[in-house]
Design a protein around this motif. Sequence first.
Motif, PDB file in Angstrom:
ATOM      1  N   MET A 224       0.847  -1.199   0.000  1.00 13.56           N
ATOM      2  CA  MET A 224       0.000   0.000   0.000  1.00 13.56           C
ATOM      3  C   MET A 224       0.876   1.240   0.000  1.00 13.56           C
ATOM      4  O   MET A 224       1.758   1.395   0.838  1.00 13.56           O
ATOM      5  N   GLY A 225       0.635   2.140  -0.945  1.00 10.18           N
ATOM      6  CA  GLY A 225       1.422   3.349  -1.047  1.00 10.18           C
ATOM      7  C   GLY A 225       0.998   4.407  -0.045  1.00 10.18           C
ATOM      8  O   GLY A 225      -0.131   4.402   0.450  1.00 10.18           O
ATOM      9  N   VAL A 226       1.899   5.329   0.249  1.00  6.91           N
ATOM     10  CA  VAL A 226       1.605   6.434   1.164  1.00  6.91           C
ATOM     11  C   VAL A 226       0.720   7.448   0.445  1.00  6.91           C
ATOM     12  O   VAL A 226       1.070   7.938  -0.626  1.00  6.91           O
ATOM     13  N   VAL A 227      -0.434   7.766   1.028  1.00  6.69           N
ATOM     14  CA  VAL A 227      -1.358   8.748   0.461  1.00  6.69           C
ATOM     15  C   VAL A 227      -1.133  10.117   1.098  1.00  6.69           C
ATOM     16  O   VAL A 227      -0.950  11.121   0.417  1.00  6.69           O
ATOM     17  N   LEU A 228      -1.140  10.148   2.422  1.00  4.83           N
ATOM     18  CA  LEU A 228      -0.947  11.403   3.154  1.00  4.83           C
ATOM     19  C   LEU A 228       0.329  11.327   3.979  1.00  4.83           C
ATOM     20  O   LEU A 228       0.519  10.382   4.746  1.00  4.83           O
ATOM     21  N   GLU A 229       1.188  12.324   3.808  1.00  5.12           N
ATOM     22  CA  GLU A 229       2.412  12.416   4.602  1.00  5.12           C
ATOM     23  C   GLU A 229       2.415  13.752   5.337  1.00  5.12           C
ATOM     24  O   GLU A 229       2.345  14.814   4.723  1.00  5.12           O
ATOM     25  N   VAL A 230       2.464  13.673   6.657  1.00  2.00           N
ATOM     26  CA  VAL A 230       2.492  14.859   7.505  1.00  2.00           C
ATOM     27  C   VAL A 230       3.908  15.006   8.054  1.00  2.00           C
ATOM     28  O   VAL A 230       4.447  14.081   8.648  1.00  2.00           O
ATOM     29  N   GLU A 231       4.497  16.177   7.850  1.00  2.00           N
ATOM     30  CA  GLU A 231       5.897  16.387   8.232  1.00  2.00           C
ATOM     31  C   GLU A 231       6.039  17.604   9.142  1.00  2.00           C
ATOM     32  O   GLU A 231       5.777  18.737   8.727  1.00  2.00           O
ATOM     33  N   GLY A 232       6.417  17.379  10.392  1.00  2.00           N
ATOM     34  CA  GLY A 232       6.764  18.450  11.314  1.00  2.00           C
ATOM     35  C   GLY A 232       5.683  19.485  11.552  1.00  2.00           C
ATOM     36  O   GLY A 232       5.973  20.677  11.702  1.00  2.00           O
ATOM     37  N   LEU A 233       4.438  19.063  11.638  1.00  2.00           N
ATOM     38  CA  LEU A 233       3.322  19.996  11.766  1.00  2.00           C
ATOM     39  C   LEU A 233       3.263  20.577  13.180  1.00  2.00           C
ATOM     40  O   LEU A 233       3.288  19.833  14.177  1.00  2.00           O
ATOM     41  N   SER A 234       3.213  21.906  13.280  1.00  4.60           N
ATOM     42  CA  SER A 234       3.119  22.599  14.569  1.00  4.60           C
ATOM     43  C   SER A 234       2.104  23.732  14.466  1.00  4.60           C
ATOM     44  O   SER A 234       1.938  24.338  13.411  1.00  4.60           O
ATOM     45  N   PHE A 235       1.425  23.996  15.617  1.00  3.83           N
ATOM     46  CA  PHE A 235       0.402  25.046  15.622  1.00  3.83           C
ATOM     47  C   PHE A 235       0.150  25.515  17.055  1.00  3.83           C
ATOM     48  O   PHE A 235       0.118  24.713  17.991  1.00  3.83           O
ATOM     49  N   ARG A 236      -0.034  26.827  17.212  1.00  5.95           N
ATOM     50  CA  ARG A 236      -0.433  27.419  18.488  1.00  5.95           C
ATOM     51  C   ARG A 236      -1.627  28.330  18.272  1.00  5.95           C
ATOM     52  O   ARG A 236      -1.623  29.153  17.359  1.00  5.95           O
ATOM     53  N   TYR A 237      -2.654  28.182  19.110  1.00  8.61           N
ATOM     54  CA  TYR A 237      -3.784  29.111  19.047  1.00  8.61           C
ATOM     55  C   TYR A 237      -3.355  30.490  19.528  1.00  8.61           C
ATOM     56  O   TYR A 237      -3.692  31.504  18.929  1.00  8.61           O
ATOM     57  N   ASP A 238      -2.640  30.510  20.638  1.00 10.33           N
ATOM     58  CA  ASP A 238      -2.156  31.763  21.208  1.00 10.33           C
ATOM     59  C   ASP A 238      -0.680  31.925  20.860  1.00 10.33           C
ATOM     60  O   ASP A 238       0.181  31.242  21.426  1.00 10.33           O
TER      61      ASP A 238
END
Length: 267
Positions: A1-15
Amino acid sequence: MGVVLEVEGLSFRYDKKQDRSNISDVSFQLREGEWTALIGHNGSGKSTLAHLLVGLLQPDAGQLKINGTVLRKESVSWDIGIVFQNPENQFIGTTVEDDVAFGLENINMPYKQMRERVDKALEDVGMTEYRMADPSQLSGGQKQRVAIAGMLALQPKVLILDEAFVMLDPRSRKELMDTIRKLTNKGMTILSITHDMEEAAHADKVMVIKQGKVAKIESPSQLFFTDSSLEKPFAEKLRNALKNRKCNVPEKYMTEAEMVLWICKSN
């Protein structure tokens, strides 16, 4: 099965004034035809991560790739679709087929192509016979399947279910479980966000998120057998209870079907 979604180093702050991120350096991959359950305590970042994946929030750092192509924040993409826990909030049309067609109408799809997509989406979720029904008159499980069909008509590469089982009765839950498995068998990639360990136990992989970070990604059999900090699915709770009563139970994780079979053989 091939990779469909790749998430790399995702960061987030609301404040942005705070040092601590709500999502911190998250990386993972989702493969074609695979069902991944995302679990974690309230406030761990599950829904925030889902909103980042579908573009409702923009990350402070990191990137998403669909089939190797980076998703740009300035472009609208239907590659990742989401269905929320209350499908009625997504209903627009007066009939099931009108509702499934709504997203396609918004992108001005030609009628013939739209009809083909609606027919296929309804068939995929087993709702063809209800195409002329009023969505508000359907059962909870049927409503969720219509909401899923509306997303499937847009032909996303990944489908996110955000607590889609939480309001369903046992029969509707089973029907939706069966629908998800049928979709993955046809190649759909599913990410389901849940608090329910029974739901997570049916997935191919379970991803645990803690304080905005991915702590583990393992199969249900690995995770629920080795991680004592997690609530166990019913079959594993039963196996442990029998073990504590000195019963000669197998020293391995067991699904509900495996537990039933073992009990029948033992008697």
